[in-house]
Design a protein around this motif. Structure first.
Motif, PDB file in Angstrom:
ATOM      1  N   GLU A 150       0.809  -1.018   0.416  1.00 23.11           N
ATOM      2  CA  GLU A 150       0.152  -0.072  -0.095  1.00 23.11           C
ATOM      3  C   GLU A 150       1.005   1.221  -0.206  1.00 23.11           C
ATOM      4  O   GLU A 150       1.248   2.089  -0.817  1.00 23.11           O
ATOM      5  CB  GLU A 150      -0.777   0.143   1.239  1.00 23.11           C
ATOM      6  CG  GLU A 150      -1.843  -1.225   0.747  1.00 23.11           C
ATOM      7  CD  GLU A 150      -2.968  -1.577   2.150  1.00 23.11           C
ATOM      8  OE1 GLU A 150      -4.321  -1.656   2.031  1.00 23.11           O
ATOM      9  OE2 GLU A 150      -2.181  -1.227   3.699  1.00 23.11           O
ATOM     10  N   LEU A 151       1.883   0.803   0.690  1.00 24.68           N
ATOM     11  CA  LEU A 151       2.922   2.204   0.629  1.00 24.68           C
ATOM     12  C   LEU A 151       3.831   1.896  -0.175  1.00 24.68           C
ATOM     13  O   LEU A 151       3.404   3.895  -0.677  1.00 24.68           O
ATOM     14  CB  LEU A 151       3.456   2.303   1.889  1.00 24.68           C
ATOM     15  CG  LEU A 151       4.967   3.618   1.860  1.00 24.68           C
ATOM     16  CD1 LEU A 151       4.514   4.753   2.251  1.00 24.68           C
ATOM     17  CD2 LEU A 151       6.002   3.026   2.904  1.00 24.68           C
ATOM     18  N   ALA A 152       3.608   1.195  -0.975  1.00 25.97           N
ATOM     19  CA  ALA A 152       4.811   1.633  -2.215  1.00 25.97           C
ATOM     20  C   ALA A 152       4.089   2.022  -3.637  1.00 25.97           C
ATOM     21  O   ALA A 152       4.295   2.958  -4.173  1.00 25.97           O
ATOM     22  CB  ALA A 152       4.905   0.011  -2.928  1.00 25.97           C
ATOM     23  N   THR A 153       2.358   1.441  -3.358  1.00 22.29           N
ATOM     24  CA  THR A 153       1.389   2.160  -3.871  1.00 22.29           C
ATOM     25  C   THR A 153       1.048   3.838  -3.946  1.00 22.29           C
ATOM     26  O   THR A 153       1.135   4.539  -4.537  1.00 22.29           O
ATOM     27  CB  THR A 153       0.064   1.738  -4.355  1.00 22.29           C
ATOM     28  OG1 THR A 153       0.103   0.315  -4.944  1.00 22.29           O
ATOM     29  CG2 THR A 153      -1.529   2.085  -4.967  1.00 22.29           C
ATOM     30  N   LEU A 154       0.976   4.165  -3.230  1.00 18.81           N
ATOM     31  CA  LEU A 154       1.094   5.692  -2.560  1.00 18.81           C
ATOM     32  C   LEU A 154       1.879   6.435  -3.417  1.00 18.81           C
ATOM     33  O   LEU A 154       1.851   7.762  -3.418  1.00 18.81           O
ATOM     34  CB  LEU A 154       0.705   5.943  -1.200  1.00 18.81           C
ATOM     35  CG  LEU A 154      -0.374   5.430  -0.462  1.00 18.81           C
ATOM     36  CD1 LEU A 154      -1.041   5.319   0.907  1.00 18.81           C
ATOM     37  CD2 LEU A 154      -2.415   6.261  -1.577  1.00 18.81           C
ATOM     38  N   ILE A 191       6.286   3.947  -6.309  1.00 21.22           N
ATOM     39  CA  ILE A 191       7.350   2.644  -6.130  1.00 21.22           C
ATOM     40  C   ILE A 191       6.937   1.336  -6.057  1.00 21.22           C
ATOM     41  O   ILE A 191       6.063   1.147  -5.797  1.00 21.22           O
ATOM     42  CB  ILE A 191       8.279   3.526  -5.511  1.00 21.22           C
ATOM     43  CG1 ILE A 191       7.861   3.214  -4.003  1.00 21.22           C
ATOM     44  CG2 ILE A 191       8.655   4.496  -5.639  1.00 21.22           C
ATOM     45  CD1 ILE A 191       8.630   3.237  -2.719  1.00 21.22           C
ATOM     46  N   GLY A 192       7.893   0.692  -6.350  1.00 16.91           N
ATOM     47  CA  GLY A 192       7.861  -0.552  -6.049  1.00 16.91           C
ATOM     48  C   GLY A 192       7.662  -1.312  -4.922  1.00 16.91           C
ATOM     49  O   GLY A 192       8.269  -0.542  -3.866  1.00 16.91           O
ATOM     50  N   LYS A 193       7.275  -1.957  -4.756  1.00 14.41           N
ATOM     51  CA  LYS A 193       6.951  -3.221  -3.569  1.00 14.41           C
ATOM     52  C   LYS A 193       8.169  -3.369  -2.987  1.00 14.41           C
ATOM     53  O   LYS A 193       8.661  -2.978  -1.071  1.00 14.41           O
ATOM     54  CB  LYS A 193       6.330  -4.165  -3.010  1.00 14.41           C
ATOM     55  CG  LYS A 193       6.026  -4.849  -1.510  1.00 14.41           C
ATOM     56  CD  LYS A 193       5.530  -5.850  -1.970  1.00 14.41           C
ATOM     57  CE  LYS A 193       4.932  -6.901  -0.227  1.00 14.41           C
ATOM     58  NZ  LYS A 193       6.004  -7.641  -0.176  1.00 14.41           N
ATOM     59  N   ALA A 194       9.388  -4.215  -3.350  1.00 12.44           N
ATOM     60  CA  ALA A 194      11.318  -3.965  -3.073  1.00 12.44           C
ATOM     61  C   ALA A 194      11.594  -2.982  -2.899  1.00 12.44           C
ATOM     62  O   ALA A 194      12.046  -3.161  -1.607  1.00 12.44           O
ATOM     63  CB  ALA A 194      11.584  -4.590  -4.268  1.00 12.44           C
ATOM     64  N   ALA A 195      10.853  -1.574  -3.509  1.00 13.85           N
ATOM     65  CA  ALA A 195      12.152  -0.663  -2.951  1.00 13.85           C
ATOM     66  C   ALA A 195      11.358  -0.162  -1.482  1.00 13.85           C
ATOM     67  O   ALA A 195      12.164   0.242  -0.690  1.00 13.85           O
ATOM     68  CB  ALA A 195      11.911   0.694  -3.741  1.00 13.85           C
ATOM     69  N   VAL A 200       8.465   8.520  -0.253  1.00 17.60           N
ATOM     70  CA  VAL A 200       8.289   7.596   0.525  1.00 17.60           C
ATOM     71  C   VAL A 200       7.814   8.714   1.875  1.00 17.60           C
ATOM     72  O   VAL A 200       6.771   8.212   2.661  1.00 17.60           O
ATOM     73  CB  VAL A 200       8.592   6.176   0.835  1.00 17.60           C
ATOM     74  CG1 VAL A 200       8.979   6.122   2.593  1.00 17.60           C
ATOM     75  CG2 VAL A 200       8.713   4.913  -0.216  1.00 17.60           C
ATOM     76  N   LEU A 201       8.956   9.466   2.005  1.00 13.61           N
ATOM     77  CA  LEU A 201       8.787  10.579   2.970  1.00 13.61           C
ATOM     78  C   LEU A 201       7.494  11.467   3.046  1.00 13.61           C
ATOM     79  O   LEU A 201       6.514  11.845   3.956  1.00 13.61           O
ATOM     80  CB  LEU A 201      10.382  10.976   3.083  1.00 13.61           C
ATOM     81  CG  LEU A 201      11.186  10.246   3.877  1.00 13.61           C
ATOM     82  CD1 LEU A 201      12.589  11.319   3.706  1.00 13.61           C
ATOM     83  CD2 LEU A 201      10.767   9.627   5.103  1.00 13.61           C
ATOM     84  N   LYS A 202       7.425  11.341   1.633  1.00 10.35           N
ATOM     85  CA  LYS A 202       5.740  12.744   1.772  1.00 10.35           C
ATOM     86  C   LYS A 202       4.780  11.858   1.491  1.00 10.35           C
ATOM     87  O   LYS A 202       3.514  12.578   2.522  1.00 10.35           O
ATOM     88  CB  LYS A 202       6.110  13.130   0.208  1.00 10.35           C
ATOM     89  CG  LYS A 202       6.659  14.209  -0.302  1.00 10.35           C
ATOM     90  CD  LYS A 202       6.905  14.482  -1.473  1.00 10.35           C
ATOM     91  CE  LYS A 202       8.179  15.942  -1.795  1.00 10.35           C
ATOM     92  NZ  LYS A 202       7.868  16.377  -2.936  1.00 10.35           N
ATOM     93  N   VAL A 203       4.440  10.272   1.836  1.00  9.93           N
ATOM     94  CA  VAL A 203       3.802   9.883   1.752  1.00  9.93           C
ATOM     95  C   VAL A 203       2.927   9.908   3.336  1.00  9.93           C
ATOM     96  O   VAL A 203       2.105   9.939   4.047  1.00  9.93           O
ATOM     97  CB  VAL A 203       3.577   8.425   0.948  1.00  9.93           C
ATOM     98  CG1 VAL A 203       2.306   7.395   1.488  1.00  9.93           C
ATOM     99  CG2 VAL A 203       2.835   8.215   0.067  1.00  9.93           C
ATOM    100  N   LEU A 204       4.136   9.257   4.216  1.00  8.90           N
ATOM    101  CA  LEU A 204       4.181   9.105   5.669  1.00  8.90           C
ATOM    102  C   LEU A 204       4.734  10.443   6.350  1.00  8.90           C
ATOM    103  O   LEU A 204       4.072  10.593   7.124  1.00  8.90           O
ATOM    104  CB  LEU A 204       6.017   8.462   5.759  1.00  8.90           C
ATOM    105  CG  LEU A 204       5.176   6.334   4.862  1.00  8.90           C
ATOM    106  CD1 LEU A 204       6.549   6.188   5.721  1.00  8.90           C
ATOM    107  CD2 LEU A 204       3.984   6.019   5.843  1.00  8.90           C
ATOM    108  N   ASN A 205       4.192  11.284   6.149  1.00  2.00           N
ATOM    109  CA  ASN A 205       4.461  12.679   5.704  1.00  2.00           C
ATOM    110  C   ASN A 205       4.757  13.103   7.084  1.00  2.00           C
ATOM    111  O   ASN A 205       5.139  13.360   8.250  1.00  2.00           O
ATOM    112  CB  ASN A 205       3.524  13.092   6.712  1.00  2.00           C
ATOM    113  CG  ASN A 205       2.842  14.951   7.386  1.00  2.00           C
ATOM    114  OD1 ASN A 205       3.636  15.060   6.355  1.00  2.00           O
ATOM    115  ND2 ASN A 205       1.850  14.530   8.107  1.00  2.00           N
TER     116      ASN A 205
END
Length: 84
Positions: A22-26, A29-33, A52-57
């Motif tokens: 879910e994080l990767a999709t948001l 990027i790929g799940k492996a990343a 990733v940092l932006k998605v997680l605020n």
């Protein structure tokens, strides 16, 4: 430090109730990343990390003995650019 970044990402992801997929999709990027970041199995590109940092605020702050002088210089430069 890199291990700590992975740990911070994993903590925030879990507290947000997101799976790695879910994080990767948001983040687009790929799940492996995401797995690689959390487990520090490979180096991560800065643009991928920022997504990733932006998605997680998560906000990144730079700290050094010179940061105050740097910020002052940037402020002065921006004032010089402003139309008068």
């Amino acid at each position: 430090m890199l291990e700590e970044i992975g740990s911070i990402i994993k903590y925030h992801r879990q507290k947000s109730g997101l799976t790695q997929l879910e994080l990767a999709t948001l983040a687009g990027i790929g799940k492996a990343a995401v797995y690689d970041m959390e487990h520090k199995t490979k180096s991560t590109r800065m643009d991928t990390l920022i997504k990733v940092l932006k998605v997680l605020n998560i906000d990144v702050k730079f700290a050094s003995p010179l940061m105050k002088a740097y910020e002052e210089q940037k402020r002065e430069e921006s004032e010089d650019i402003r139309p008068k």
